[in-house]
Design an enzyme around this catalytic site. Structure first.
Site, PDB file in Angstrom:
ATOM      1  N   ASP A 171      -7.649   3.066  -0.997  1.00  0.00           N
ATOM      2  CA  ASP A 171      -6.501   2.404  -0.372  1.00  0.00           C
ATOM      3  C   ASP A 171      -6.464   0.910  -0.731  1.00  0.00           C
ATOM      4  OD1 ASP A 171      -4.170   2.502   1.165  1.00  0.00           O
ATOM      5  OD2 ASP A 171      -5.138   3.578   2.804  1.00  0.00           O
ATOM      6  N   GLY A 206       2.516   2.088  -4.941  1.00  0.00           N
ATOM      7  CA  GLY A 206       3.527   1.815  -5.948  1.00  0.00           C
ATOM      8  C   GLY A 206       3.868   0.351  -6.115  1.00  0.00           C
ATOM      9  N   ASP A 226       3.806   5.174   2.715  1.00  0.00           N
ATOM     10  CA  ASP A 226       3.332   6.350   3.436  1.00  0.00           C
ATOM     11  C   ASP A 226       4.485   7.262   3.855  1.00  0.00           C
ATOM     12  OD1 ASP A 226       0.824   5.307   3.197  1.00  0.00           O
ATOM     13  OD2 ASP A 226       0.586   4.792   5.319  1.00  0.00           O
TER      14      ASP A 226
END
Length: 407
Positions: A171, A206, A226
Site C-alpha cells: 500500500d 493509480g 478503493d
C-alpha cells in the site's frame, strides 16, 4: 457519447504491448536481471494468469484473526472455490503489532495470531493454498495501526520469505513524499533478493499511472482508488481501469480492486455485472466477502467456471469497452482459439435491447459463429451470423463466448 474502437487493431495493439513494452521502457537497473527474475516467477506459476483468492479487507477491515483466516481457507476448499482457482488467502492491514521488535522485525499481533504467520502459512499451504500478506511503502500502514516498510524493505522481504508468504499487497500511506515508483522499485528488488517466488501487487491507487511502469517491478497494480459495495463505485472503477487495458498481459495485470460480490450492497444483477466485467478485464479475482457464510447465490456468481475461464484464458488480453451510448454498452476482448468474449452491459435504469455486430468484434459478418451464454450455461446459437441482440435488464449484463466456425 458513442465511440467505437477497431477491434482487430485493439487486439493487435494489446498483444504487441504485452510482448514488447518491457524491452522498450527505460527502466533503471539491469534489464537482464529483471527478465531472468520474471522468467523465474512465471516458471513457478506466479501471475501467468490474473491471481485469484480472498482478501480480508472489504468485509472484515481490521477485525481479523488467525481463526478467521484458517476457517476461510477451510471454506475455500469445502465450497469448491479453491478447485476453481481461488488459491490466495490474503491478510490485509492490521495483522502486526504497532511497533517493530528490538531487532527491527515486524511481529504479528500476539492475541489474534497466537501461532504466528509462519505457522499460519503452513496451515494454508497444507490445504493446497497460498498465503498473502500486507505491507506499506510508507512509515505506517493505512490504518496507522502497524509499521510501514519504508527503509525496512529488505528486512521485511526476508521476513516474508522466511514465513512462507506467497503474495504481497503493498500500500501507499504515510510515506515521505518521494515518488511512488522509486519506493515500489525498492521493495521489488528486496523481494528478488529474498529468493522466494512472491506475487507483488502494487497498491498506489493509480496516482502515477502505474500501468506504464509497474510491470517492470511487480505483477499487478491498482489503477484506481478503493472500491466500495455500490453500483456507482463499480461502474466508475470499471471505466478507469478500462483506460489502461493495452498494458496488461501474462505476468502484469491491471487491478481495479477486490470483489464486493456477496457483501450485500448490490442486487444479484449488479453483482453478476461486477463479476463479469472484472473477469473480462482480466482483473485479479479476490473475493471480498465472508466465504464461510456466503449464500448459494453468492457462491453461484463467484463459482461460475465459464466466467472464470474467461478471466484465466492463457492469451491474457484485457477486454475493453468498444461502444457506449445512453448507458448501453458493449465490452469485448479476444480469447485463445480465435474466440471472442462479449459482454452486453446495461448501465441504464430500464430494460433495453443491446446489439453487437460481427464487425465490431473483428469477425467477418458472414462468419457462422457458435454463441455460448455464460450465465445461462447454454448455447444461444450454433450457427449465428452478422449480429447478436439481447434484451438486458437494468444494471444487468449478458456474457457470451463467440467461437467462429472454420471453413
Amino acid at each position: 457519447m458513442e465511440f467505437k474502437v477497431n477491434f482487430l487493431l485493439l487486439a493487435i495493439l494489446n498483444l504487441w504491448v504485452v510482448h514488447g513494452l518491457a524491452s522498450s521502457m527505460n527502466i533503471s537497473g539491469s534489464h537482464g536481471r529483471d527478465q531472468a527474475y520474471s522468467r523465474f516467477l512465471l516458471a513457478n506459476g506466479v501471475a501467468r494468469t490474473p491471481p485469484m483468492g480472498w482478501n480480508s479487507w472489504n468485509h472484515f477491515h481490521c477485525d481479523i484473526d488467525e481463526k478467521t483466516v484458517k476457517s476461510t481457507a477451510d471454506a475455500l476448499v469445502s465450497t469448491g472455490l479453491a478447485g476453481l482457482g481461488y488459491k490466495y488467502v490474503n491478510l490485509d492491514d492490521c495483522w502486526a503489532e504497532g511497533e517493530r521488535d528490538k531487532n527491527g522485525n515486524l511481529v504479528s499481533k500476539a492475541a489474534p495470531f497466537p501461532s504466528g504467520i509462519k505457522a499460519l502459512a503452513e496451515y494454508v499451504h497444507a490445504k493446497g493454498l497460498k498465503l498473502g500478506i500486507y505491507a506499506d511503502a510508507g512509515n505506517r500502514t493505512c490504518s496507522n495501526r502497524m509499521p510501514g516498510s519504508l527503509r525496512y524493505e529488505y528486512q521485511d522481504a526476508r521476513t516474508f520469505a522466511e514465513w512462507g508468504v506467497d503474495y504481497l499487497k503493498y500500500d501507499n500511506c504515510y510515506h515521505d513524499g518521494s515518488k511512488n515508483k522509486e519506493r515500489y522499485a525498492v521493495m521489488s528488488h528486496a523481494l528478488r533478493k529474498a529468493g522466494r517466488p512472491i506475487l507483488y501487487a502494487l497498491c498506489e491507487w493509480g496516482q502515477e499511472d502505474p500501468a506504464k511502469w509497474a510491470g517492470s517491478y511487480g505483477h499487478a497494480w491498482r489503477t484506481t482508488g478503493d472500491i466500495n459495495d455500490t453500483w456507482p463505485s463499480v461502474t466508475s472503477i470499471a471505466d478507469t481501469n478500462n483506460i489502461w487495458g493495452r498494458y496488461a498481459g501474462p505476468g502484469r495485470w491491471n487491478d481495479p480492486d477486490m470483489l464486493e460480490v456477496g457483501n450485500g450492497g448490490m442486487n444479484v444483477e449488479e453483482y453478476q455485472s461486477h463479476f463479469s466485467i472484472w473477469a473480462l478485464m482480466k482483473a485479479p479475482l479476490l473475493i471480498g466477502c465472508d466465504v464461510r457464510s456466503a449464500s448459494k447465490q453468492t457462491l453461484g456468481i463467484l463459482g461460475n467456471k465459464e466466467v472464470i475461464d474467461v478471466n484465466q484464458d492463457p492469451l491474457g488480453v484485457q477486454g475493453r469497452k468498444i461502444r457506449s451510448k445512453g448507458g448501453l454498452e458493449v465490452w469485448a476482448g479476444p480469447l485463445s482459439g480465435r474466440r471472442v468474449v462479449v459482454v452486453l452491459w446495461n448501465r441504464s435504469q430500464s430494460r433495453a435491447p443491446i446489439s453487437v455486430g460481427w464487425r465490431d468484434i473483428g469477425l467477418s459478418p458472414s462468419t457462422p459463429t457458435i454463441v455460448r451464454d455464460l450465465w445461462k450455461h447454454s448455447f444461444v446459437s450454433m450457427n449465428k451470423r452478422y449480429r447478436l441482440t439481447a434484451v438486458v435488464a437494468a444494471h444487468a449484463c449478458k456474457m457470451y463466448v463467440m467461437t467462429p466456425l472454420r471453413g
